[in-house]
Scaffold this motif. Structure first.
Motif, PDB file in Angstrom:
ATOM      1  N   TYR A 125      41.489  43.921  42.739  1.00  0.00           N
ATOM      2  CA  TYR A 125      40.824  42.672  43.085  1.00  0.00           C
ATOM      3  C   TYR A 125      41.674  41.504  42.599  1.00  0.00           C
ATOM      4  O   TYR A 125      42.032  41.432  41.417  1.00  0.00           O
ATOM      5  N   THR A 126      41.988  40.584  43.492  1.00  0.00           N
ATOM      6  CA  THR A 126      42.702  39.365  43.116  1.00  0.00           C
ATOM      7  C   THR A 126      41.778  38.175  43.281  1.00  0.00           C
ATOM      8  O   THR A 126      41.159  37.998  44.341  1.00  0.00           O
ATOM      9  N   VAL A 127      41.675  37.362  42.226  1.00  0.00           N
ATOM     10  CA  VAL A 127      40.853  36.155  42.254  1.00  0.00           C
ATOM     11  C   VAL A 127      41.797  34.975  42.394  1.00  0.00           C
ATOM     12  O   VAL A 127      42.679  34.771  41.548  1.00  0.00           O
ATOM     13  N   ALA A 128      41.642  34.201  43.471  1.00  0.00           N
ATOM     14  CA  ALA A 128      42.653  33.187  43.768  1.00  0.00           C
ATOM     15  C   ALA A 128      42.061  31.961  44.455  1.00  0.00           C
ATOM     16  O   ALA A 128      41.086  32.059  45.201  1.00  0.00           O
ATOM     17  N   LEU A 129      42.657  30.820  44.188  1.00  0.00           N
ATOM     18  CA  LEU A 129      42.467  29.559  44.907  1.00  0.00           C
ATOM     19  C   LEU A 129      43.467  28.571  44.326  1.00  0.00           C
ATOM     20  O   LEU A 129      43.562  28.453  43.103  1.00  0.00           O
ATOM     21  N   PRO A 130      44.236  27.866  45.158  1.00  0.00           N
ATOM     22  CA  PRO A 130      45.233  26.922  44.635  1.00  0.00           C
ATOM     23  C   PRO A 130      44.619  25.603  44.175  1.00  0.00           C
ATOM     24  O   PRO A 130      45.023  24.521  44.600  1.00  0.00           O
ATOM     25  N   LYS A 131      43.611  25.710  43.310  1.00  0.00           N
ATOM     26  CA  LYS A 131      42.926  24.529  42.784  1.00  0.00           C
ATOM     27  C   LYS A 131      42.372  24.871  41.416  1.00  0.00           C
ATOM     28  O   LYS A 131      41.763  25.924  41.233  1.00  0.00           O
ATOM     29  N   GLY A 132      42.595  23.977  40.452  1.00  0.00           N
ATOM     30  CA  GLY A 132      42.037  24.191  39.131  1.00  0.00           C
ATOM     31  C   GLY A 132      40.559  23.872  39.087  1.00  0.00           C
ATOM     32  O   GLY A 132      40.021  23.170  39.945  1.00  0.00           O
ATOM     33  N   GLY A 133      39.880  24.406  38.082  1.00  0.00           N
ATOM     34  CA  GLY A 133      38.474  24.089  37.877  1.00  0.00           C
ATOM     35  C   GLY A 133      37.520  24.763  38.825  1.00  0.00           C
ATOM     36  O   GLY A 133      36.366  24.332  38.964  1.00  0.00           O
ATOM     37  N   SER A 134      37.951  25.831  39.484  1.00  0.00           N
ATOM     38  CA  SER A 134      37.071  26.501  40.444  1.00  0.00           C
ATOM     39  C   SER A 134      36.386  27.724  39.856  1.00  0.00           C
ATOM     40  O   SER A 134      35.687  28.441  40.559  1.00  0.00           O
ATOM     41  N   ALA A 135      36.591  27.976  38.561  1.00  0.00           N
ATOM     42  CA  ALA A 135      35.992  29.114  37.854  1.00  0.00           C
ATOM     43  C   ALA A 135      36.671  30.436  38.198  1.00  0.00           C
ATOM     44  O   ALA A 135      36.049  31.495  38.149  1.00  0.00           O
ATOM     45  N   LYS A 136      37.966  30.384  38.536  1.00  0.00           N
ATOM     46  CA  LYS A 136      38.692  31.625  38.823  1.00  0.00           C
ATOM     47  C   LYS A 136      38.684  32.555  37.618  1.00  0.00           C
ATOM     48  O   LYS A 136      38.381  33.750  37.745  1.00  0.00           O
ATOM     49  N   THR A 137      39.062  32.026  36.451  1.00  0.00           N
ATOM     50  CA  THR A 137      39.175  32.882  35.272  1.00  0.00           C
ATOM     51  C   THR A 137      37.811  33.397  34.830  1.00  0.00           C
ATOM     52  O   THR A 137      37.665  34.570  34.462  1.00  0.00           O
ATOM     53  N   THR A 138      36.805  32.537  34.869  1.00  0.00           N
ATOM     54  CA  THR A 138      35.448  32.980  34.539  1.00  0.00           C
ATOM     55  C   THR A 138      35.025  34.110  35.463  1.00  0.00           C
ATOM     56  O   THR A 138      34.471  35.128  35.028  1.00  0.00           O
ATOM     57  N   THR A 139      35.289  33.941  36.748  1.00  0.00           N
ATOM     58  CA  THR A 139      34.918  34.955  37.732  1.00  0.00           C
ATOM     59  C   THR A 139      35.676  36.255  37.493  1.00  0.00           C
ATOM     60  O   THR A 139      35.092  37.351  37.547  1.00  0.00           O
ATOM     61  N   ALA A 140      36.975  36.153  37.231  1.00  0.00           N
ATOM     62  CA  ALA A 140      37.774  37.354  36.973  1.00  0.00           C
ATOM     63  C   ALA A 140      37.250  38.097  35.746  1.00  0.00           C
ATOM     64  O   ALA A 140      37.126  39.330  35.752  1.00  0.00           O
ATOM     65  N   ALA A 141      36.928  37.352  34.689  1.00  0.00           N
ATOM     66  CA  ALA A 141      36.428  37.980  33.463  1.00  0.00           C
ATOM     67  C   ALA A 141      35.080  38.658  33.696  1.00  0.00           C
ATOM     68  O   ALA A 141      34.816  39.745  33.159  1.00  0.00           O
ATOM     69  N   GLU A 142      34.222  38.033  34.493  1.00  0.00           N
ATOM     70  CA  GLU A 142      32.926  38.648  34.783  1.00  0.00           C
ATOM     71  C   GLU A 142      33.087  39.913  35.621  1.00  0.00           C
ATOM     72  O   GLU A 142      32.374  40.899  35.409  1.00  0.00           O
ATOM     73  N   LEU A 143      34.018  39.895  36.551  1.00  0.00           N
ATOM     74  CA  LEU A 143      34.279  41.084  37.346  1.00  0.00           C
ATOM     75  C   LEU A 143      34.806  42.217  36.457  1.00  0.00           C
ATOM     76  O   LEU A 143      34.370  43.375  36.577  1.00  0.00           O
ATOM     77  N   VAL A 144      35.721  41.881  35.549  1.00  0.00           N
ATOM     78  CA  VAL A 144      36.228  42.871  34.588  1.00  0.00           C
ATOM     79  C   VAL A 144      35.078  43.466  33.775  1.00  0.00           C
ATOM     80  O   VAL A 144      34.949  44.692  33.622  1.00  0.00           O
TER      81      VAL A 144
END
Length: 249
Positions: free
Chosen positions: A4-23
Motif C-alpha cells: 500500500y502506498t499513501v501519496a499526494l503531492p501536498k503537505g497537510g493532507s494526513a498522509k503520515t497519519t493515514t499510513a500509520a493507522e493502516l500499519v
C-alpha cells in the motif's frame, strides 16, 4: 504480500497519519507489517515510536540505492508490535542522480518473505522516492482534505501515474482509494468537496475521517491515533475507512 502506498503531492493532507493507522490496523489483524518511510522528514517512523535514540543500522535511502538490504535496515517499531520500520532521513533528497531507484521497491518487495504487508508513506512532492513507491504499490491510497486545490493535486498525481508509471513500469497502475480527511461536520466546504469526490471517483471514496486534536497529540506521543486514543471518534473513523479498503473484493 500486499503493498500500500499513501501519496499526494501536498503537505497537510494526513498522509503520515493515514499510513500509520493502516500499519496499526494491519498489525492488529495479526499481520506482519513493513512500514517504509520514504519521506525525508521521517514522520512515519516518529508515529511508530522511532526516536533519535533508536539504533538504526541503515535507512530507506540506502535500500533504494542498493547499498543496504531491507533486512539490514528494518528495525522493530517500539510502539506497534508486529511492525518493522525503514527509517526516512534527509538522505532521500539526494536520490535524483540515481534514476535506477525508480524500480527498486517494485523489484525488491515481492522477494521478501518475512512480511505479509508493506505500507509506504511518501513526501508531499513527486520525487524519485514517491515514484518508486507508486511503482511498487498494489493499492495507491490518497488522503485529501476539504480544499479546492485538493482536486488539482489528485489530478496531478493521476497524471504522473498515467504517464510515468502505468505505461511500462507498472502497467495499469491507478489511484485505488481516496480518504477524505480532517472533515468538519456542518461546514459547507467539506460537504461540497465530499460530494464532488464521490462524483468524480465513484466507488473509490471511503467514509470521511474527522478533524481532531488527538491526531496531533498522538504524533507528539509517538503513537498511531488508534494506540494513543483507541476510543476516540477519529480512531473509529480510520477503522471504518481502512476496513472499506481492505474489504474490497
Amino acid at each position: 504480500m500486499a503493498i500500500y502506498t499513501v501519496a499526494l503531492p501536498k503537505g497537510g493532507s494526513a498522509k503520515t497519519t493515514t499510513a500509520a493507522e493502516l500499519v496499526a490496523y494491519l498489525a492488529a489483524l495479526g499481520r506482519r507489517v513493513l512500514a517504509i518511510d520514504a519521506c525525508q522528514q521521517g514522520d512515519l517512523g516518529t508515529r511508530l515510536g522511532i526516536t533519535d535514540d533508536t539504533p538504526v543500522s541503515a535507512v530507506t535511502a540506502e535500500v533504494l540505492l542498493g547499498t543496504a538490504t531491507v533486512d539490514d535496515a528494518a528495525i522493530p517499531s517500539p510502539a506497534v508490535p508486529g511492525v518493522d520500520v525503514l527509517v526516512g532521513t534527509r538522505d532521500l533528497q539526494n536520490l535524483h542522480h540515481n534514476p535506477e531507484v525508480l524500480t527498486a521497491l517494485r523489484d525488491i518487495l515481492p522477494t521478501l518473505t518475512d512480511w505479509s504487508d508493506v505500507v509506504i508513506d511518501t513526501p508531499p512532492a513527486i520525487d524519485l522516492a514517491t515514484l518508486a513507491a507508486l511503482a511498487a504499490a498494489d493499492k495507491i491510497i490518497v488522503p485529501v482534505v476539504a480544499a479546492g486545490e485538493a482536486f488539482d493535486q489528485i489530478d496531478e498525481l493521476a497524471q504522473v501515474i498515467a504517464t510515468r508509471i502505468a505505461l511500462r513500469i507498472h502497467p495499469g497502475q491507478h489511484i485505488s482509494w481516496i480518504i477524505p480527511t480532517q472533515q468538519r461536520a456542518g461546514r459547507c466546504l467539506d460537504a461540497d468537496v465530499l460530494s464532488t469526490l464521490h462524483e468524480h471517483y465513484p466507488g473509490r471514496v471511503t467514509p470521511p475521517v474527522r478533524e481532531a486534536v488527538a491526531v496531533r497529540e498522538s504524533y507528539l506521543a509517538g503513537l498511531p491515533v488508534s494506540h494513543y486514543a483507541p476510543h476516540h471518534p477519529v480512531a473509529s473513523d480510520y477503522h471504518t475507512a481502512i476496513t472499506t479498503i481492505l474489504e474490497e473484493a
